[in-house]
Scaffold this motif. Structure first.
Motif, PDB file in Angstrom:
ATOM      1  N   SER A   4      -8.304 -29.941 -30.486  1.00  9.81           N
ATOM      2  CA  SER A   4      -8.793 -30.318 -29.153  1.00  9.81           C
ATOM      3  C   SER A   4      -7.948 -31.477 -28.642  1.00  9.81           C
ATOM      4  CB  SER A   4     -10.262 -30.716 -29.213  1.00  9.81           C
ATOM      5  OG  SER A   4     -10.383 -31.982 -29.830  1.00  9.81           O
ATOM      6  N   ARG A   5      -8.176 -31.848 -27.392  1.00  9.22           N
ATOM      7  CA  ARG A   5      -7.394 -32.975 -26.834  1.00  9.22           C
ATOM      8  C   ARG A   5      -8.161 -33.668 -25.727  1.00  9.22           C
ATOM      9  NH1 ARG A   5      -7.757 -31.454 -21.845  1.00  9.22           N
ATOM     10  NH2 ARG A   5      -6.589 -29.688 -21.082  1.00  9.22           N
ATOM     11  N   PHE A   6      -7.774 -34.932 -25.504  1.00 10.64           N
ATOM     12  CA  PHE A   6      -8.242 -35.666 -24.333  1.00 10.64           C
ATOM     13  C   PHE A   6      -6.983 -35.966 -23.537  1.00 10.64           C
ATOM     14  CE2 PHE A   6      -9.453 -39.931 -22.451  1.00 10.64           C
ATOM     15  CZ  PHE A   6     -10.248 -39.394 -21.457  1.00 10.64           C
ATOM     16  N   ALA A   7      -7.031 -35.699 -22.226  1.00  5.98           N
ATOM     17  CA  ALA A   7      -5.792 -35.752 -21.436  1.00  5.98           C
ATOM     18  C   ALA A   7      -5.970 -36.555 -20.140  1.00  5.98           C
ATOM     19  CB  ALA A   7      -5.340 -34.318 -21.122  1.00  5.98           C
ATOM     20  N   PRO A   8      -6.131 -37.867 -20.258  1.00  3.10           N
ATOM     21  CA  PRO A   8      -6.362 -38.665 -19.048  1.00  3.10           C
ATOM     22  C   PRO A   8      -5.100 -38.893 -18.211  1.00  3.10           C
ATOM     23  CG  PRO A   8      -6.197 -40.102 -20.956  1.00  3.10           C
ATOM     24  CD  PRO A   8      -6.109 -38.688 -21.477  1.00  3.10           C
ATOM     25  N   SER A   9      -5.297 -39.160 -16.935  1.00  2.00           N
ATOM     26  CA  SER A   9      -4.197 -39.530 -16.041  1.00  2.00           C
ATOM     27  C   SER A   9      -4.268 -41.038 -15.822  1.00  2.00           C
ATOM     28  CB  SER A   9      -4.345 -38.826 -14.692  1.00  2.00           C
ATOM     29  OG  SER A   9      -4.392 -37.443 -14.887  1.00  2.00           O
ATOM     30  N   PRO A  10      -3.167 -41.746 -16.046  1.00  2.00           N
ATOM     31  CA  PRO A  10      -3.210 -43.209 -15.906  1.00  2.00           C
ATOM     32  C   PRO A  10      -3.108 -43.685 -14.462  1.00  2.00           C
ATOM     33  CG  PRO A  10      -1.055 -42.527 -16.674  1.00  2.00           C
ATOM     34  CD  PRO A  10      -1.864 -41.269 -16.533  1.00  2.00           C
ATOM     35  N   ILE A  40      -1.123 -38.094 -22.318  1.00  2.00           N
ATOM     36  CA  ILE A  40      -1.181 -38.869 -21.071  1.00  2.00           C
ATOM     37  C   ILE A  40      -0.559 -38.034 -19.958  1.00  2.00           C
ATOM     38  CG2 ILE A  40      -0.493 -41.038 -19.979  1.00  2.00           C
ATOM     39  CD1 ILE A  40      -1.606 -42.174 -22.369  1.00  2.00           C
ATOM     40  N   GLU A  41      -1.358 -37.755 -18.944  1.00  2.00           N
ATOM     41  CA  GLU A  41      -0.898 -36.877 -17.861  1.00  2.00           C
ATOM     42  C   GLU A  41      -0.366 -37.718 -16.705  1.00  2.00           C
ATOM     43  OE1 GLU A  41      -3.708 -33.560 -17.349  1.00  2.00           O
ATOM     44  OE2 GLU A  41      -2.723 -32.858 -19.171  1.00  2.00           O
ATOM     45  N   ASP A  42       0.903 -38.079 -16.841  1.00  2.00           N
ATOM     46  CA  ASP A  42       1.500 -39.043 -15.910  1.00  2.00           C
ATOM     47  C   ASP A  42       2.659 -38.446 -15.115  1.00  2.00           C
ATOM     48  OD1 ASP A  42       3.151 -38.738 -18.068  1.00  2.00           O
ATOM     49  OD2 ASP A  42       3.588 -40.855 -18.346  1.00  2.00           O
ATOM     50  N   SER A 190       3.314 -29.485 -11.661  1.00  2.00           N
ATOM     51  CA  SER A 190       2.040 -29.805 -11.006  1.00  2.00           C
ATOM     52  C   SER A 190       1.022 -29.947 -12.130  1.00  2.00           C
ATOM     53  CB  SER A 190       1.625 -28.642 -10.107  1.00  2.00           C
ATOM     54  OG  SER A 190       1.435 -27.503 -10.940  1.00  2.00           O
ATOM     55  N   TYR A 191      -0.174 -30.402 -11.783  1.00  2.00           N
ATOM     56  CA  TYR A 191      -1.229 -30.498 -12.806  1.00  2.00           C
ATOM     57  C   TYR A 191      -1.412 -29.151 -13.513  1.00  2.00           C
ATOM     58  CZ  TYR A 191      -5.887 -29.896 -14.658  1.00  2.00           C
ATOM     59  OH  TYR A 191      -6.932 -29.535 -15.470  1.00  2.00           O
ATOM     60  N   HIS A 192      -1.573 -28.068 -12.728  1.00  2.00           N
ATOM     61  CA  HIS A 192      -1.898 -26.760 -13.320  1.00  2.00           C
ATOM     62  C   HIS A 192      -0.815 -26.275 -14.282  1.00  2.00           C
ATOM     63  CE1 HIS A 192      -5.388 -26.303 -10.826  1.00  2.00           C
ATOM     64  NE2 HIS A 192      -4.691 -26.371  -9.713  1.00  2.00           N
ATOM     65  N   SER A 194       1.679 -28.108 -15.843  1.00  2.00           N
ATOM     66  CA  SER A 194       1.943 -28.940 -17.027  1.00  2.00           C
ATOM     67  C   SER A 194       0.789 -28.893 -18.021  1.00  2.00           C
ATOM     68  CB  SER A 194       2.324 -30.362 -16.634  1.00  2.00           C
ATOM     69  OG  SER A 194       1.510 -30.841 -15.629  1.00  2.00           O
ATOM     70  N   VAL A 195      -0.436 -28.789 -17.526  1.00  2.00           N
ATOM     71  CA  VAL A 195      -1.578 -28.734 -18.457  1.00  2.00           C
ATOM     72  C   VAL A 195      -1.529 -27.427 -19.267  1.00  2.00           C
ATOM     73  CG1 VAL A 195      -3.437 -27.629 -17.115  1.00  2.00           C
ATOM     74  CG2 VAL A 195      -3.971 -29.574 -18.512  1.00  2.00           C
ATOM     75  N   THR A 196      -1.134 -26.345 -18.612  1.00  2.00           N
ATOM     76  CA  THR A 196      -1.081 -25.048 -19.302  1.00  2.00           C
ATOM     77  C   THR A 196       0.050 -25.037 -20.338  1.00  2.00           C
ATOM     78  OG1 THR A 196      -1.859 -24.017 -17.269  1.00  2.00           O
ATOM     79  CG2 THR A 196      -0.943 -22.541 -18.921  1.00  2.00           C
ATOM     80  N   THR A 208     -11.539 -29.055 -23.986  1.00  2.00           N
ATOM     81  CA  THR A 208     -12.812 -29.603 -23.509  1.00  2.00           C
ATOM     82  C   THR A 208     -12.493 -30.536 -22.348  1.00  2.00           C
ATOM     83  OG1 THR A 208     -12.833 -31.591 -24.882  1.00  2.00           O
ATOM     84  CG2 THR A 208     -13.697 -29.586 -25.891  1.00  2.00           C
ATOM     85  N   ARG A 209     -13.307 -30.494 -21.324  1.00  2.00           N
ATOM     86  CA  ARG A 209     -13.127 -31.378 -20.164  1.00  2.00           C
ATOM     87  C   ARG A 209     -14.346 -31.237 -19.272  1.00  2.00           C
ATOM     88  NH1 ARG A 209      -7.956 -27.898 -18.281  1.00  2.00           N
ATOM     89  NH2 ARG A 209      -9.027 -25.973 -17.785  1.00  2.00           N
ATOM     90  N   GLY A 210     -14.404 -32.101 -18.243  1.00  2.00           N
ATOM     91  CA  GLY A 210     -15.579 -32.107 -17.370  1.00  2.00           C
ATOM     92  C   GLY A 210     -15.674 -30.859 -16.504  1.00  2.00           C
ATOM     93  N   ASP A 212     -15.936 -30.628 -13.481  1.00  2.00           N
ATOM     94  CA  ASP A 212     -15.186 -30.705 -12.213  1.00  2.00           C
ATOM     95  C   ASP A 212     -13.895 -29.887 -12.284  1.00  2.00           C
ATOM     96  OD1 ASP A 212     -14.387 -32.587 -14.147  1.00  2.00           O
ATOM     97  OD2 ASP A 212     -13.514 -33.937 -12.668  1.00  2.00           O
ATOM     98  N   LEU A 213     -13.439 -29.568 -13.499  1.00  2.00           N
ATOM     99  CA  LEU A 213     -12.198 -28.785 -13.645  1.00  2.00           C
ATOM    100  C   LEU A 213     -12.467 -27.325 -14.021  1.00  2.00           C
ATOM    101  CD1 LEU A 213     -10.011 -31.550 -15.311  1.00  2.00           C
ATOM    102  CD2 LEU A 213      -9.697 -30.562 -13.035  1.00  2.00           C
ATOM    103  N   PHE A 214     -13.743 -26.941 -13.999  1.00  2.00           N
ATOM    104  CA  PHE A 214     -14.133 -25.589 -14.413  1.00  2.00           C
ATOM    105  C   PHE A 214     -13.310 -24.506 -13.692  1.00  2.00           C
ATOM    106  CE2 PHE A 214     -16.723 -21.765 -14.441  1.00  2.00           C
ATOM    107  CZ  PHE A 214     -17.269 -21.747 -15.714  1.00  2.00           C
TER     108      PHE A 214
HETATM  109  N1  GLU Z   1      -5.568 -35.230 -16.452  1.00  2.00           N
HETATM  110  C1  GLU Z   1      -6.771 -34.639 -15.967  1.00  2.00           C
HETATM  111  C2  GLU Z   1      -7.689 -35.705 -15.429  1.00  2.00           C
HETATM  112  O1  GLU Z   1      -7.550 -36.869 -15.795  1.00  2.00           O
HETATM  113  C3  GLU Z   1      -7.527 -33.860 -17.020  1.00  2.00           C
HETATM  114  C4  GLU Z   1      -6.796 -32.684 -17.464  1.00  2.00           C
HETATM  115  C5  GLU Z   1      -7.545 -31.715 -18.373  1.00  2.00           C
HETATM  116  O2  GLU Z   1      -8.352 -32.147 -19.201  1.00  2.00           O
HETATM  117  O3  GLU Z   1      -7.272 -30.548 -18.274  1.00  2.00           O
HETATM  118  O4  GLU Z   1      -8.545 -35.384 -14.644  1.00  2.00           O
END
Ligand code: GLU
Length: 279
Positions: A4-10, A40-42, A190-192, A194-196, A208-210, A212-214
């Motif tokens: 799993s991962r946590f992927a925050p944007s700074p 880190i999604e920067d 783009s977000y879509h 690079s995340v993929t 796993t994520r909130g 809001d990204l469903f």
């Molecule tokens: N970087 C995204 C954010 O901070 C989350 C990306 C993800 O978990 O897919 O909202």
């Protein structure tokens, strides 16, 4: 093995909602004897700041989060996204779009009833309809974003779905985002995209994520099918709300992990309050 991962944007300091999401991802891996990664999604050079990256790593360590291996920073991997973009171009599912934001807005306004997606009105497809000659001419005059031709993509991959641990089997609906931008003018991704790409390259098996990204997962699943990537499982969790029922926001300084710590809370206090808010 579960990865799993946590992927925050700074783009600011982490708030309690992020802390919940980070712990959720870590627990999902640890409870299955798996691995937990931090990314880190920067990619956004304007909104993301190196000092926020440093601070978020420090905040997560303070909270007691333990990740495996190196931290992946997206800004250091632009070539990976460019390669994926080239493969999509070869498949013929991308087209350059030369419209400015205001041109898109004017086109939507003039269309009256523009179709709506998950994030508002969809791109009306002006540049999808350009001739080869027009495209070549514009290429010399203007910079372009690259959009997914969502109808073509759907025709290529057929009916596909993804599995969420709470919502179950979810059908991909390309029309949720329409001809979404996969590479911007300022960054070749783009977000879509690079995340993929990253979830694939890092061998993530459980995203796993909130919640809001469903809906974004529809785009990610579509890209996985086009790029021939294995499909991870998903677990979108509910968003943590503050005592007044509002979502936490980065601009709300009082709700950041940093403020909690500077206000004298211990990491355990924060974890305990997250547990009670999550109930
Ligand atoms: N970087 C995204 C954010 O901070 C989350 C990306 C993800 O978990 O897919 O909202």
């Amino acid at each position: 093995m579960v990865v799993s991962r946590f992927a925050p944007s700074p783009t600011g300091h982490l708030h309690l909602g992020h802390a919940f999401s980070a712990l959720f991802a870590e627990k999902a891996a640890r409870s299955a004897g798996g691995k937990f990664l931090l990314r880190i999604e920067d990619i956004d050079p304007v909104r993301c700041k190196p000092e926020f990256s440093d601070d978020l790593i420090e905040d997560l360590k303070w909270l007691g989060l333990k990740w495996d291996g190196e931290i992946r920073k997206q800004s250091e991997h632009m070539d990976d996204y460019k390669n994926a973009l080239s493969r999509l171009k070869e498949l013929g599912v991308l087209y350059p779009c030369f419209c400015t934001r205001s041109e898109v807005a004017a086109e939507i306004a003039s269309a009256g009833q523009a179709p709506h997606g998950a994030d508002g009105p969809l791109y009306p497809g002006v540049c999808r309809k350009l001739s080869v000659e027009q495209r070549e001419e514009f290429m010399e005059q203007r910079s372009a974003v690259w959009r997914l031709d969502s109808a073509k993509a759907k025709a290529l991959v057929g009916n596909i779905s993804w599995k969420d641990k709470e919502a179950g089997e979810v059908k991909v609906k390309p029309e949720l985002f329409g001809d979404v931008v996969l590479a911007r003018k300022d960054v070749p991704t783009s977000y879509h995209l690079s995340v993929t790409v990253d979830d694939y390259l890092q061998g993530v098996t459980l995203v796993t994520r909130g919640n809001d990204l469903f809906n974004s997962t529809s785009v990610h699943r579509l890209l996985q099918a086009l790029l021939d990537y294995p499909v991870p499982e998903y677990h979108h969790h509910k968003l943590l709300l503050d005592e007044t029922g509002k979502r936490f926001a980065k601009r709300d300084k009082a709700a950041t992990l940093r403020a909690a710590r500077e206000g004298g809370m211990s990491a355990k206090d924060v974890r305990d309050s997250l547990m009670s808010l999550a109930r």
